[in-house]
Every structure is written in structure tokens, then in C-alpha cells.
Design a protein around this motif. Structure first.
Motif, mmCIF file in Angstrom:
data_model
loop_
_atom_site.group_PDB
_atom_site.id
_atom_site.type_symbol
_atom_site.label_atom_id
_atom_site.label_comp_id
_atom_site.label_asym_id
_atom_site.label_seq_id
_atom_site.Cartn_x
_atom_site.Cartn_y
_atom_site.Cartn_z
ATOM 1 N N MET A 123 0.942 -6.801 46.539
ATOM 2 C CA MET A 123 2.172 -6.698 47.300
ATOM 3 C C MET A 123 3.351 -6.530 46.352
ATOM 4 S SD MET A 123 1.461 -6.824 50.479
ATOM 5 C CE MET A 123 -0.235 -6.767 50.969
ATOM 6 N N ILE A 124 4.361 -5.844 46.849
ATOM 7 C CA ILE A 124 5.580 -5.634 46.090
ATOM 8 C C ILE A 124 6.646 -6.579 46.640
ATOM 9 C CG2 ILE A 124 7.362 -3.981 45.438
ATOM 10 C CD1 ILE A 124 5.299 -1.742 46.001
ATOM 11 N N ALA A 125 7.206 -7.402 45.781
ATOM 12 C CA ALA A 125 8.280 -8.307 46.206
ATOM 13 C C ALA A 125 9.496 -7.480 46.628
ATOM 14 C CB ALA A 125 8.653 -9.239 45.064
ATOM 15 N N PRO A 126 10.188 -7.889 47.683
ATOM 16 C CA PRO A 126 11.346 -7.116 48.139
ATOM 17 C C PRO A 126 12.359 -6.828 47.027
ATOM 18 C CG PRO A 126 10.772 -8.727 49.794
ATOM 19 C CD PRO A 126 9.903 -9.010 48.584
ATOM 20 N N ASN A 127 12.582 -7.778 46.140
ATOM 21 C CA ASN A 127 13.576 -7.567 45.085
ATOM 22 C C ASN A 127 13.106 -6.565 44.034
ATOM 23 O OD1 ASN A 127 11.692 -9.244 43.884
ATOM 24 N ND2 ASN A 127 13.205 -10.511 42.843
ATOM 25 N N GLU A 128 11.858 -6.111 44.121
ATOM 26 C CA GLU A 128 11.330 -5.109 43.199
ATOM 27 C C GLU A 128 11.252 -3.709 43.817
ATOM 28 O OE1 GLU A 128 7.575 -6.649 41.864
ATOM 29 O OE2 GLU A 128 8.518 -8.288 40.757
ATOM 30 N N LEU A 129 11.682 -3.559 45.054
ATOM 31 C CA LEU A 129 11.661 -2.253 45.694
ATOM 32 C C LEU A 129 12.658 -1.313 45.012
ATOM 33 C CD1 LEU A 129 11.397 -3.374 49.403
ATOM 34 C CD2 LEU A 129 9.607 -2.283 48.025
ATOM 35 N N THR A 130 12.289 -0.060 44.896
ATOM 36 C CA THR A 130 13.062 0.923 44.142
ATOM 37 C C THR A 130 14.417 1.230 44.765
ATOM 38 O OG1 THR A 130 11.020 1.924 43.352
ATOM 39 C CG2 THR A 130 12.998 3.288 43.232
ATOM 40 N N ASP A 131 14.432 1.529 46.052
ATOM 41 C CA ASP A 131 15.667 1.955 46.706
ATOM 42 C C ASP A 131 16.475 0.725 47.146
ATOM 43 O OD1 ASP A 131 17.215 2.694 49.392
ATOM 44 O OD2 ASP A 131 17.016 4.495 48.148
ATOM 45 N N PRO A 132 17.730 0.599 46.710
ATOM 46 C CA PRO A 132 18.506 -0.605 47.033
ATOM 47 C C PRO A 132 18.788 -0.772 48.528
ATOM 48 C CG PRO A 132 19.864 0.998 45.854
ATOM 49 C CD PRO A 132 18.458 1.514 45.833
ATOM 50 N N THR A 133 18.915 0.328 49.260
ATOM 51 C CA THR A 133 19.177 0.232 50.693
ATOM 52 C C THR A 133 17.925 -0.257 51.425
ATOM 53 O OG1 THR A 133 20.786 2.017 50.476
ATOM 54 C CG2 THR A 133 20.037 1.486 52.702
ATOM 55 N N VAL A 134 16.778 0.293 51.073
ATOM 56 C CA VAL A 134 15.517 -0.170 51.663
ATOM 57 C C VAL A 134 15.265 -1.618 51.264
ATOM 58 C CG1 VAL A 134 13.018 0.199 51.700
ATOM 59 C CG2 VAL A 134 14.573 2.162 51.792
ATOM 60 N N ARG A 135 15.571 -1.966 50.029
ATOM 61 C CA ARG A 135 15.436 -3.351 49.562
ATOM 62 C C ARG A 135 16.258 -4.289 50.448
ATOM 63 N NH1 ARG A 135 18.205 -3.440 44.579
ATOM 64 N NH2 ARG A 135 16.617 -1.951 43.902
ATOM 65 N N ALA A 136 17.495 -3.900 50.757
ATOM 66 C CA ALA A 136 18.357 -4.729 51.611
ATOM 67 C C ALA A 136 17.802 -4.835 53.027
ATOM 68 C CB ALA A 136 19.771 -4.142 51.633
ATOM 69 N N PHE A 137 17.240 -3.754 53.536
ATOM 70 C CA PHE A 137 16.634 -3.749 54.877
ATOM 71 C C PHE A 137 15.476 -4.741 54.935
ATOM 72 C CE2 PHE A 137 13.593 -2.256 58.002
ATOM 73 C CZ PHE A 137 14.343 -1.740 59.054
ATOM 74 N N VAL A 138 14.537 -4.623 53.995
ATOM 75 C CA VAL A 138 13.356 -5.496 53.980
ATOM 76 C C VAL A 138 13.780 -6.949 53.778
ATOM 77 C CG1 VAL A 138 11.219 -6.052 52.742
ATOM 78 C CG2 VAL A 138 11.811 -3.656 53.210
ATOM 79 N N THR A 139 14.719 -7.179 52.885
ATOM 80 C CA THR A 139 15.196 -8.544 52.626
ATOM 81 C C THR A 139 15.802 -9.151 53.880
ATOM 82 O OG1 THR A 139 15.549 -8.051 50.290
ATOM 83 C CG2 THR A 139 16.758 -9.928 51.203
ATOM 84 N N ALA A 140 16.601 -8.371 54.612
ATOM 85 C CA ALA A 140 17.222 -8.867 55.846
ATOM 86 C C ALA A 140 16.173 -9.199 56.891
ATOM 87 C CB ALA A 140 18.207 -7.838 56.383
#
Length: 106
Positions: free
Chosen positions: A1-18
Motif C-alpha cells: 500500500m502507498i501511504a497518502p502522504n507519499e502520493l505523487t500528485d498533491p491534489t490527489v494526496r489532499a483528496f485521499v487524506t480528506a
């Protein structure tokens, strides 16, 4: 699994984190005002879909993989309504906000 804070795209990272934090305010902030979405090929109202599939059913995204510079994810998605399923997510972003996302079973 990829931790949300390691996702490449910052906008997608914010979406998953939310989503994973159950943070409706952060989720709304990452969406463009006129954002659209589809679920299994059918367009849905974003607010109604999010209430049913995320907020009232404790939705959670475990990212298995990403591609297309972080704009495409394969996710083990779970919520209290449907249990866990492997899903594919595609995002269109502009100016740090999601303008469209599409999800479907993978």
C-alpha cells in the motif's frame, strides 16, 4: 500500500487524506466548485454521493498503486455499506483542485 502522504500528485494526496480523515471541510476545499464525478460509468451528484459513500458509511481508501503521474489510482476502498472492494479512480485537476473524478470497480 502507498501511504497518502507519499502520493505523487498533491491534489490527489489532499483528496485521499480528506476522505481517510473523514474531513468534509478539507474534501470540499480540494474540489472545484463545479466538480463532477461518475461511479461505475454513471454521473452522480458529488455531494449526495459523498454523503452516502464516504461520510455516513465511514469510507476509507487504501491506495494499492498509482499511475499517470498520480492521477490514476487503484484503491482497496471500504465503507460500512459495501465492505471492501478494489476500485479504480481517475482524477482531473486544475489549479490544485479536483474538477472531476471517476471511480469504478477495478
Amino acid at each position: 500500500m502507498i501511504a497518502p502522504n507519499e502520493l505523487t500528485d498533491p491534489t490527489v494526496r489532499a483528496f485521499v487524506t480528506a476522505v481517510n480523515a473523514g474531513d468534509q471541510k478539507a474534501f470540499s476545499a480540494v474540489l472545484a466548485p463545479d466538480a463532477t464525478m461518475s461511479d461505475d460509468g454513471s454521473d452522480r451528484d458529488v455531494a449526495q454521493w459523498a454523503e452516502k459513500e464516504i461520510w455516513s458509511s465511514n469510507g476509507h481508501m487504501d491506495v494499492a498503486s498509482e499511475s499517470d503521474d498520480g492521477l490514476a489510482l487503484v484503491v482497496d476502498y471500504r465503507n460500512d455499506t459495501w465492505g471492501e472492494m478494489r476500485t479504480a479512480w481517475r482524477f482531473v485537476t486544475d489549479g490544485g483542485r479536483v474538477t472531476r473524478f471517476e471511480t469504478a470497480q477495478a
